[in-house]
Design a protein around this motif. Sequence first.
Motif, short mmCIF file in Angstrom:
data_model
loop_
_atom_site.label_atom_id
_atom_site.label_comp_id
_atom_site.label_asym_id
_atom_site.label_seq_id
_atom_site.Cartn_x
_atom_site.Cartn_y
_atom_site.Cartn_z
N ALA A 1 50.84 31.35 45.88
CA ALA A 1 51.80 32.42 46.14
C ALA A 1 51.10 33.74 46.41
CB ALA A 1 52.74 32.56 44.95
N ALA A 2 50.04 34.02 45.64
CA ALA A 2 49.29 35.26 45.87
C ALA A 2 48.63 35.26 47.23
CB ALA A 2 48.26 35.44 44.75
N HIS A 3 48.15 34.10 47.63
CA HIS A 3 47.50 34.01 48.94
C HIS A 3 48.51 34.26 50.06
CE1 HIS A 3 44.71 32.68 52.05
NE2 HIS A 3 45.67 31.87 52.51
N LYS A 4 49.74 33.72 49.88
CA LYS A 4 50.75 33.91 50.92
C LYS A 4 51.24 35.36 50.96
CE LYS A 4 52.57 29.17 50.97
NZ LYS A 4 53.76 28.33 50.73
N ALA A 5 51.27 36.03 49.79
CA ALA A 5 51.79 37.40 49.73
C ALA A 5 50.76 38.44 50.17
CB ALA A 5 52.25 37.72 48.30
N SER A 6 49.50 38.11 50.14
CA SER A 6 48.48 39.11 50.52
C SER A 6 48.55 39.36 52.02
CB SER A 6 47.10 38.60 50.11
OG SER A 6 46.81 37.37 50.76
N PRO B 1 47.52 39.88 55.87
CA PRO B 1 46.49 39.16 56.63
C PRO B 1 45.27 40.06 56.84
CG PRO B 1 48.27 39.84 58.08
CD PRO B 1 48.71 40.13 56.69
N PRO B 2 44.11 39.52 56.95
CA PRO B 2 42.91 40.35 57.16
C PRO B 2 43.00 41.06 58.52
CG PRO B 2 42.41 38.01 57.48
CD PRO B 2 43.80 38.09 56.93
#
Length: 361
Positions: free
Chosen positions: A328-333, A335-336
Motif C-alpha cells: 500500500a505504501a508503495h502504491k501511495a508514494s 512516482p519518481p
Amino acid sequence: MDGTYSEDLSTNVLFRTLKQKYPRLHQNVEKCTQGWFVLVPQRNSIDVSSLTQEAIEAHVVQPSPYFQGEYVTANGRALSIEKGVVSTGEGFSTGASATILFEELFYNRDYKSFRVVCISAPLVGASPRPRAKLVSQSSLTHIPPAIPTRPTLETCSSFLRSPAYPVNTIVLAKLDAQIQEFASTYVMVKGYEHDAVAKVRTLTDKAREDLICANPDFRQMYTDTDSSRMDGLAQVIETYIMGLLHDRIFPALKVIYREEDEHMLKVMDEFQNIRLADLGLAEDLEQHTGEGIYFLSQLDHKCTPFDKLYCFQDANNSVANSLSISVAAHKASPPPPPPPPPLPPPPPPPPPPPSPPPPPP
C-alpha cells in the motif's frame, strides 16, 4: 422428520446420563443386537431433575417381536412409531407423543453403528416450566460476560472464574481436584493414547454438565435453539482442562514419540541453511518475517491446542499485514521524477592551425 432442527446429540443431557450412570443399558444399545436404539428429546425440552432411571429406560427401545411398527422400552412399556410420530402405549401412566426431528448413526469401538433418534419432547418426565422471577436490582444489573471468541487458556480461565459467576467456584474446585488426581495417577502407554483421550473427554463432559447445572446463564445457553453459544462454552471448558493437563500429558507424549521427534528434528536441521531465493522467493521478503518468527518462537510456551494454533495464525497474519502495508505504501508514494533530458553532444574540436610554409632552400 423436521429437517430444520439440529443439535449435537452426543452432548444431549439424556444421552450423556445414559452413558455415564447406566453403562450396562448403554452397552446393550452399543452392541447393536436386537435392534436397540435411543430416543433423545431435544435439549430445550428436558428437565434435568426428571432424568430418573425410569425416564432413561423409557427412552431406550427395541422393535416388538410381535407387531410391526410397535416397540418395547427397556422397562417393558409399549410404544408405536407411525408417520414420524412416537406415541406411548401400554405401561405408560399417561399418554404422550413426540415428533421425530432427525436421527444420527453412532459407532461403537468395533465400528458397528447404532441409532440415536431426536424427538420433540420427552415421553416420561416433565418438560422444564418457565419460572416466575423476582426482579431485583442485582438481576437488572447482571450482564453475563461474553464467551471468548479467541479461547486461549488465559481468556478461558478468566471467563470461568469471572466475579460475575461465583457459582462456578465450587465446580471448578472439584474439577481442579479431579485433574490433579488424574495427573498424579494416570500413566500413558504407547498404543493406548486413545484411552487417555477417552478419559479426558469424560472429564470434560462431566465438567460441562456440572457447570450447566450450577450456572443459570450456562443453562440458558443449553436451552437456546442456537447452539453456537453452547459450542463456544464447550471450547472454553475443554481449553481450561487441557491447559491444566498440559504439564502431565505433553511430557509423556514427548517420551512416547521420541523417535518421531528426532526424525523431524533432523529434517528441520537440513533446512536450516536454505535461503528465500532457494524457494523462489525474493530476498527482501525477509524484512517482513521478524514479528512472525517471534510468534513462532512462543509455540513451546503455549499449553493448549488453541493457544498453539493462534501462534501459527498470528505469525501468518503478521507477515501478511506487513506485506500489505508495504504494498500500500508503495502504491501511495508519488512516482519518481522522470530522468533529465540527455545533454547535447559537445561541439566538434576546432580545426588544427595551418602548418607553416617550408623554409626557403
